[in-house]
Design an enzyme around this catalytic site. Sequence first.
Site, short mmCIF file in Angstrom:
data_model
loop_
_atom_site.label_atom_id
_atom_site.label_comp_id
_atom_site.label_asym_id
_atom_site.label_seq_id
_atom_site.Cartn_x
_atom_site.Cartn_y
_atom_site.Cartn_z
N SER A 44 -9.87 -4.12 11.67
CA SER A 44 -10.50 -5.58 12.14
C SER A 44 -9.22 -6.57 12.41
O SER A 44 -9.49 -7.71 12.41
CB SER A 44 -11.22 -6.16 10.94
OG SER A 44 -10.52 -6.29 9.86
N SER A 104 -9.76 1.20 7.63
CA SER A 104 -9.79 -0.17 6.86
C SER A 104 -11.20 -0.68 7.21
O SER A 104 -12.14 -0.13 6.48
CB SER A 104 -8.91 -1.11 7.82
OG SER A 104 -8.54 -2.29 7.18
N PHE A 105 -11.57 -1.74 8.00
CA PHE A 105 -12.87 -2.44 8.00
C PHE A 105 -13.76 -1.25 8.58
O PHE A 105 -14.87 -1.18 8.10
CB PHE A 105 -12.72 -3.61 9.11
CG PHE A 105 -13.91 -3.85 10.00
CD1 PHE A 105 -14.84 -4.62 9.64
CD2 PHE A 105 -13.92 -3.31 11.13
CE1 PHE A 105 -16.02 -4.86 10.32
CE2 PHE A 105 -14.87 -3.48 11.83
CZ PHE A 105 -16.12 -4.37 11.58
N ASP A 137 0.94 0.23 1.57
CA ASP A 137 -0.09 -0.62 2.27
C ASP A 137 -0.13 -1.94 1.58
O ASP A 137 -0.54 -2.22 0.37
CB ASP A 137 -1.52 0.11 2.22
CG ASP A 137 -2.52 -0.63 3.31
OD1 ASP A 137 -2.22 -1.90 3.39
OD2 ASP A 137 -3.26 0.29 3.54
N HIS A 166 -0.17 0.17 6.34
CA HIS A 166 -1.46 0.05 6.88
C HIS A 166 -1.89 0.96 7.93
O HIS A 166 -2.93 1.25 8.16
CB HIS A 166 -1.99 -1.29 6.71
CG HIS A 166 -3.57 -1.30 6.81
ND1 HIS A 166 -4.23 -0.98 6.01
CD2 HIS A 166 -4.52 -2.21 7.92
CE1 HIS A 166 -5.48 -1.08 6.07
NE2 HIS A 166 -5.74 -1.80 7.34
#
Length: 282
Positions: free
Chosen positions: A43, A112-113, A234, A262
């Site tokens: 995101s 992630s998202f 991260d 990340h």
Amino acid sequence: MNENPEIGRSIQTGPLATNYHDTGPAPEPVDGEGGTVLLLHGSGPGVSAWANWRNQLPPFARHHRVVAPDLAGFGFTEVPEGQEYSREVWLRQIVDLLDALEIERVHVVGNSFGGSMALALAIHHPERIDKLVLMGSVGIPFELTAGLDAVWGYEPSEAAMGRLMRETFAYDSSLITDELVASRYAASTRPGTMEAFASMFPAPRQRWVEAMAHPEEAIRGITAPTLLVHGRDDQVIPLSTSLTMLELIDDSRLHVFGRCGHWTQIEHGAAFTELVLDFLAE
């Protein structure tokens, strides 16, 4: 002919015209090798399926059909005026996309998202999932990090994008070229993009961490074989989230990359790709 690699094909998914990439060989039944891989992006500002997965699309497509959509509010997916964004909206889009493409089951890889959305698919539609890969995944409650607050609170400028990419996303800032910063900044300022992004995760942002989390019992109920991947360094999503999911998901394993932030798929792209393909081939 369109020359922007971020623009793939378009298909109607409910009220959305979803931009997606669809490449690779015709899949075998998803009982063993082959099958379709669904890639779900993160995101960050200016993200798209292609920006997130451009390094994985060619090698994955040598073994699998690969489908990588721009989720609503990101990339080149077209949304109605006044569109609201929520986990329910994105999950509906994903299921509508699979239905429109007549894909029964997928391996799903979420970043992630996108990891929270992969979890949502595994929880609410387990019959559509074969194997699950979660990379730096959102999906359980955690205290909002300064890194994630910076990502979701991004205000457009090339300098701000450079700081975000070099100081927050990547462990090794030398990987981030000026050209990469400029292209990602340009993507974040396309008409409508920043307005959509700003409407998704306004401050205070801890509530959006909670909104993208899933109940512990629901995660415990996941039966799909699961590979968790995380960068030790991260700054956006803490490693503790993957450690917790390793405990909650019975058939799971965790691979941690040191000297990695990340962007595992970029910072350790070849190793990440090999890791995932080996897991999917088991």
